[in-house]
Design a protein around this motif. Structure first.
Motif: not given
Length: 424
Positions: A55-59, A62, A108, A111, A398, A400
């Protein structure tokens, strides 16, 4: 095998494995079954399976460089299908698409700061190992023999291998700035010097121009120009003086290219690519070195030769539209790296972002100059730099550093190699 198994749970590890195999090609230094083992396919399968389970994925979309790259991929596919020989070009299209597809997967699955540093270490460290080996060979052989890259790879040729090392040297410098141990920093200095020696030992004229342009850019943007200039000269002058007369004679042909058959062959290829682009709006496909094209479009005859230029290679293969998208991809990456270089650090934890932007720009400058004389348009490393720049810009936007755990800088930023600490 261990890396593939780990990638099922943490697919970002599979990205690192794929990148290492793609850039360093360690299996090409073996023999027997290992030489042609489908290691990259195994790494790819593990990443795809891990992608389905995590589930640790992104679009991946960016920043603008990603959009440029995806449109370029679509254009290359249309160019391949509309080209002269789609069936003959299929293997090259598949190879290029796999590389770019994994660039998208990297965006993806990666990050965090730790992911960015891990990718930097894999990319630059892989080439550093080869560069140290080649530099030692150059010094022990008196520079009388050329240095070659991994056989059967993108950078197997001496010219392409030299440019890859030139691109990697600024990344090594970035990594050096993050190291805290004095001896580790000295070791990195030695590695950069040996990489430069290996690049010169390749006897590549394009690499000489690239490293000269990169050095000039680095010096111009350095904070202490006198000190940096002295250091650069103290390394460059002894290396050049060390090289034999045969090396000097070859480099001197840069100014007398009209008398050099190799240089004139490249110019013939450039004319063929330029003129064919007017007749093939989507390009001729992935193989522009065709006798029939040279007979029609080159004023120097029908002797086909590779373009030996990232610009004319893309122009001939994919037309003016493809060249526009290729340039747009790296101009957008350059601008994002410049944004990082100019941004004010809001915290000491973000200082490394400015350094990364600076040295990624230096690498891109080396690629832009050296690539003008070498066919390295589809090589992984420049696109991996795109990933690093995009991820770092998103990391800064962000803020981060406020949400991520604090890791020591350097190689210890790779998860599993450092214990997490919390701010008090």
């Amino acid at each position: 095998m261990a890396g593939c198994l780990a990638a099922l749970r943490r697919p970002w590890i599979g990205i690192m494995l794929w990148t290492w195999l793609s850039i360093m090609n360690p299996h090409r230094y073996t023999w027997g079954i290992a030489y042609s083992a489908p290691l990259a396919a195994m790494a790819a399968a593990s990443v795809l399976l891990g992608l389905l389970m995590t589930k640790d994925r992104e679009s991946p979309f960016k920043a603008s460089p990603v959009t440029w790259l995806v449109v370029f991929m679509v254009w290359m596919t249309i160019s391949w299908l509309a080209g002269i020989d789609p069936s003959g070009d299929y293997e090259q299209w598949k190879k290029v698409m796999k590389i770019d597809f994994f660039i998208i997967l990297s965006l993806m699955l990666l990050h965090s700061k730790q992911h960015i540093f891990a990718l930097m270490w894999v990319c630059a460290g892989s080439l550093a190992l080869l560069g140290v080996k080649g530099g030692i060979f150059t010094l022990t052989s008196g520079g009388n023999f050329r240095v070659w890259g991994p056989p059967g790879s993108f950078i197997g040729d001496n010219n392409e291998f030299a440019l890859a090392l030139v691109i990697a040297i600024p990344l090594l410098r970035f990594m050096q700035l993050q190291l805290q141990n004095r001896w580790a920093r000295h070791g990195m200095t030695m590695a950069m010097a040996l990489c430069a020696a290996a690049a010169l030992g390749s006897q590549s004229r394009g690499a000489l121009l690239a490293i000269s342009a990169m050095t000039l850019y680095f010096w111009w943007h350095g904070k202490n120009k006198i000190t940096v200039g002295i250091v650069l000269l103290s390394v460059a002058v002894p290396l050049i003086m060390f090289m034999p007369e045969s090396w000097t004679a070859r480099m001197s042909t840069i100014g007398t290219y009209q008398e050099d058959a190799s240089a004139m062959g490249r110019i013939s290829a450039w004319w063929s690519a330029w003129n064919s682009a007017f007749h093939y709006p989507f390009g001729v496909g992935f193989d522009g070195a065709r006798p029939e094209l040279f007979a029609l479009y080159s004023p120097y005859g029908a002797n086909p030769l590779a373009a030996h230029s990232i610009y004319f290679q893309v122009l001939g293969n994919h037309g003016f539209g493809g060249l526009f998208l290729f340039l747009g991809t790296f101009i957008a990456t350059w601008r994002s790296a410049g944004w990082l270089r100019r941004c004010e650090p809001l915290t000491p934890e973000a200082q490394w972002c400015r350094d990364l932007g600076t040295f990624c720009q230096v690498s891109i400058a080396g690629f832009a100059v050296g690539g003008a004389f070498l066919s390295l348009s589809y090589f992984d490393l420049p696109y991996n730099i795109l990933v690093m720049v995009v991820l770092t810009r998103v990391w800064v936007e962000k803020k981060s550093w406020l949400t991520e755990p604090i890791y020591p800088l350097g190689w210890k930023t790779i998860p599993g190699l450092a214990a997490r600490t919390k701010e008090g």
